[in-house]
Every structure is written in C-alpha cells, then in structure tokens.
Design a protein around this motif. Structure first.
Motif, mmCIF file in Angstrom:
data_model
loop_
_atom_site.group_PDB
_atom_site.id
_atom_site.type_symbol
_atom_site.label_atom_id
_atom_site.label_comp_id
_atom_site.label_asym_id
_atom_site.label_seq_id
_atom_site.Cartn_x
_atom_site.Cartn_y
_atom_site.Cartn_z
ATOM 1 N N HIS A 1 -31.883 4.137 -15.191
ATOM 2 C CA HIS A 1 -31.679 5.551 -14.872
ATOM 3 C C HIS A 1 -30.866 5.632 -13.589
ATOM 4 O O HIS A 1 -30.742 4.639 -12.864
ATOM 5 N N ARG A 2 -30.305 6.801 -13.303
ATOM 6 C CA ARG A 2 -29.530 6.990 -12.077
ATOM 7 C C ARG A 2 -29.845 8.348 -11.460
ATOM 8 O O ARG A 2 -29.972 9.344 -12.178
ATOM 9 N N LEU A 3 -29.947 8.374 -10.151
ATOM 10 C CA LEU A 3 -30.088 9.629 -9.412
ATOM 11 C C LEU A 3 -28.698 10.201 -9.191
ATOM 12 O O LEU A 3 -27.834 9.545 -8.607
ATOM 13 N N LEU A 4 -28.469 11.424 -9.666
ATOM 14 C CA LEU A 4 -27.176 12.095 -9.499
ATOM 15 C C LEU A 4 -27.352 13.267 -8.540
ATOM 16 O O LEU A 4 -27.998 14.272 -8.880
ATOM 17 N N VAL A 5 -26.822 13.139 -7.350
ATOM 18 C CA VAL A 5 -26.964 14.183 -6.330
ATOM 19 C C VAL A 5 -25.792 15.151 -6.457
ATOM 20 O O VAL A 5 -24.634 14.770 -6.309
ATOM 21 N N ARG A 6 -26.120 16.418 -6.724
ATOM 22 C CA ARG A 6 -25.108 17.454 -6.876
ATOM 23 C C ARG A 6 -25.419 18.612 -5.932
ATOM 24 O O ARG A 6 -26.180 18.452 -4.984
ATOM 25 N N GLY A 7 -24.880 19.786 -6.243
ATOM 26 C CA GLY A 7 -24.938 20.884 -5.278
ATOM 27 C C GLY A 7 -26.244 21.642 -5.196
ATOM 28 O O GLY A 7 -26.404 22.482 -4.302
ATOM 29 N N SER A 8 -27.201 21.387 -6.065
ATOM 30 C CA SER A 8 -28.419 22.213 -6.075
ATOM 31 C C SER A 8 -29.486 21.739 -5.087
ATOM 32 O O SER A 8 -30.514 22.382 -4.945
ATOM 33 N N THR A 9 -29.247 20.620 -4.403
ATOM 34 C CA THR A 9 -30.208 20.156 -3.390
ATOM 35 C C THR A 9 -29.507 20.000 -2.043
ATOM 36 O O THR A 9 -28.361 19.564 -1.971
ATOM 37 N N GLY A 10 -30.234 20.379 -0.981
ATOM 38 C CA GLY A 10 -29.700 20.265 0.365
ATOM 39 C C GLY A 10 -30.831 20.137 1.376
ATOM 40 O O GLY A 10 -32.002 20.049 1.005
ATOM 41 N N LEU A 11 -30.483 20.138 2.638
ATOM 42 C CA LEU A 11 -31.474 19.993 3.697
ATOM 43 C C LEU A 11 -32.497 21.115 3.630
ATOM 44 O O LEU A 11 -32.178 22.263 3.297
ATOM 45 N N ALA A 12 -33.738 20.773 3.967
ATOM 46 C CA ALA A 12 -34.800 21.784 3.990
ATOM 47 C C ALA A 12 -34.482 22.833 5.042
ATOM 48 O O ALA A 12 -34.008 22.508 6.148
ATOM 49 N N PRO A 13 -34.714 24.105 4.739
ATOM 50 C CA PRO A 13 -34.437 25.171 5.718
ATOM 51 C C PRO A 13 -35.351 25.038 6.932
ATOM 52 O O PRO A 13 -36.501 24.616 6.820
ATOM 53 N N GLN A 14 -34.833 25.369 8.094
ATOM 54 C CA GLN A 14 -35.615 25.293 9.321
ATOM 55 C C GLN A 14 -36.761 26.305 9.281
ATOM 56 O O GLN A 14 -36.591 27.435 8.841
ATOM 57 N N GLY A 15 -37.926 25.873 9.729
ATOM 58 C CA GLY A 15 -39.070 26.781 9.813
ATOM 59 C C GLY A 15 -39.768 26.965 8.485
ATOM 60 O O GLY A 15 -40.645 27.814 8.405
#
Length: 344
Positions: free
Chosen positions: A330-344
C-alpha cells in the motif's frame, strides 16, 4: 456506393486457413491451444487472424471441448468506485484469454451464504473470484472446498490456507495514515468506520488505535462514528461530528466514498479544508481524485488485487503452479485535503 456502404463480412475460419496457407483443422488446433503445432505455423495462423480481425466463436469452442471457459467474480461492496477497479482488474487479466468473466453482485455475504456453489454450477462456471467480505464467510468457503470448485479470494482474514489469496496489510495502512495526521499536529482525530460486516472495518480501526497509542494520544469514543462504506453514511457521520462544539481537527474515514461525504459536511458547516479540518480517506479510488481539494488517501491496489486473483484462478483451473498468498504493497498519498492542525 452500395458496396462501400455494405458492412464488411465477418471473417471465418476458412478465410484464416487460406490466408495462412494451412488447413481448417490446423487453425482450430491453434485456437484451442492444442499441442504439437509448430511455432512458425502458430505464428502464421495468429498473424492471419489478426489481419482478418477473426475471433473464434467461444460458444462453439465450449461445446466442442465440453467446457464453458467462464469464471465468476462475486462481490458485495456499496462503493461503486471500488467495484469499478475490481471489475477492470479481472477483465484486463482476461484480455486475449480463452476465459470470459461473469459478474455476480451480491446483496450481502449473509444472503449468499450456502447458495453460492449452486449459483456457480447453474451458471456453468469453472472457477470463482471472491471479493470481500464473501471470502470470509465460513459456510461459503466450506461449500466451495467440499464441492471442489476452484476459487481465489481477495483480502480474506480467515481460513487463510483454504485457497489462493491476494491482499494488503490493512492494519499497517491505517496506522500509516493516522501517523501522518499525528505528524501534522492533530490530536483530536475522528475515525469513520466502514460496514461492520467487512473485516477491513475492524482492521483499519485497529491500525488507527495502534497509531494513537504509540503516540501517547488517548482514544476518544466520542470521535468514533459508524459508516457503511457509502458516501451518504460519510455525509451523515460528518454532520454529527461537526455539529458539536468540540469538533475534531481531522477526520480519517475508512474509505474514500465516506471521506468525500465528510468533505461535503465540512463545507456545509463553513469549515475550510484543510485550514479548519483535515480529511483523509482510504482506497485511492476515482472519487479521491475528483473531490476538491483532492483527498489524502491510502492507495489500495484494488485493480492489481483483482488482476492477481484472476491470474491465480486461471493457474488453479489449469493445474499450473501458483502462489498461495500474494501480499501487495500500500502507499500513503498526501494530497490537498490534509494540513497542519489549526492553532488552538
């Protein structure tokens, strides 16, 4: 003009014999894969057939040889995207093969339990490919073995020595996706489960929980939602998750159809993806590439799994050597729907 407009007559075995300079019997032996045909003769016959666009009559061949050359693909999955990859993989393996594929969509593994062998025999099948969760039904596996029906299975989790099998490590794949979300700083991660009748549901939840435990993050039952591997169930789960004040910063859905539903729910609540909430899926099916932003997902090689299972079935029917267990990556495909957790 009349001659030009008339449809070209279909080539016959006689035409192939004339073009290749052989007899009708020799052409028949070539297309029936009979031994003791010289390589040069076989090549001449196949070249002539290609030039004439000649295709042997499968029904006639079946009658002559007393075989159907039919195999069946049985599946029960609510995701149309998964099913398309499944069918395409099996069909592509059979390209230029003497075997043909019949499709058997099933309402449920439970409804088909104890009936599958009868359906296969009534349909004249020589072998069967079982897609999940049908391959984990003990009654189905037992009746096929007792009936001496050749079969292979995709992603089974039980009776692993019962037949040739093809699969991936669902636990490790879900663990990799959860680790990706954790690496982005997410700690309130929701998980949308799939159909409880599919073994993959429990395996992917196991991988999710293992990654949380490894990172020292407590599992929150309130962030566990039930889905059914459908877009609609993902949409309903997303609406429930985003309705509360303590909403998650990330949602990992156990397949892409549900993840797409979660994305729609997020937009209904005015949540930017991935600015306000990250969403991840599983499968790398077509829907993961047509949503916006495109889904971060696990590439499950569904096409390759079906292709390999069909290949193993043909070898099994023909009495040829084949692998009993095929583990695909299997492969992890990183695309635009995940990003850094919002502050706070």
């Amino acid at each position: 003009m009349e001659a030009a407009g008339r449809q070209r007559a279909r080539a016959t075995i006689t035409d192939v014999a004339k073009r290749s300079g052989t007899s009708i019997k020799t052409v028949s032996r070539v297309f029936n894969d009979e031994p003791f045909v010289r390589d040069g003769t076989r090549e001449r016959v196949l070249k002539a057939a290609a030039e004439l666009d000649y295709h042997p009559n499968m029904a006639a061949r079946s009658l002559v040889r007393g075989r159907s050359f039919l195999i069946g693909l049985f599946y029960e999955n609510p995701s149309p995207n998964y099913v398309v990859d499944l069918q395409t993989g099996a069909l592509d393996r059979l390209h230029d093969e003497r075997f043909r594929l019949l499709l058997f969509p099933c309402e449920s593994a439970r409804a088909m339990s104890g009936k599958l062998l009868q359906v296969a025999r009534t349909s004249g099948l020589e072998g069967i490919v079982l897609a999940p969760p049908l391959g984990d039904d003990p009654r189905t596996v037992a009746e096929l073995r007792e009936g001496r029906m050749p079969f292979t299975r995709i992603a089974p989790t039980t009776a692993l020595d019962a037949s040739p099998m093809v699969g991936i490590d669902d636990v490790a794949a879900a663990q990799a996706m959860t680790q990706h979300l954790l690496s982005l700083g997410h700690r309130r991660i929701a998980f949308v489960q799939g159909d409880p009748g599919h073994a993959s549901t429990g395996q992917r939840l196991c991988g999710f929980r293992a990654a949380l435990a490894e990172a020292g993050v407590a599992f929150e039952p309130a962030l566990l939602e039930q889905g059914m591997y459908t877009f609609e169930s993902g949409l309903a789960a997303g609406r429930r998750l985003f309705a509360g004040r303590m909403r998650p910063s990330a949602v990992f859905a156990a397949n892409d159809d549900m993840a797409a539903g979660v994305c729609v729910a997020a937009k209904e609540h005015g949540l930017d993806i991935p600015g306000a909430v990250s969403v991840a899926g599983f499968d790398d099916s077509l829907i993961s590439r047509v949503t916006w932003p495109q889904l971060t997902t696990i590439h499950q090689p569904t096409y390759d799994m079906a292709h390999a299972a069909t290949d193993a079935l043909i070898a099994l029917i023909d009495g040829q050597a084949h692998e009993r267990a095929i583990d695909l990556p299997h492969r992890l495909l990183v695309r635009g729907s995940t990003g850094l957790a919002p502050q706070g």
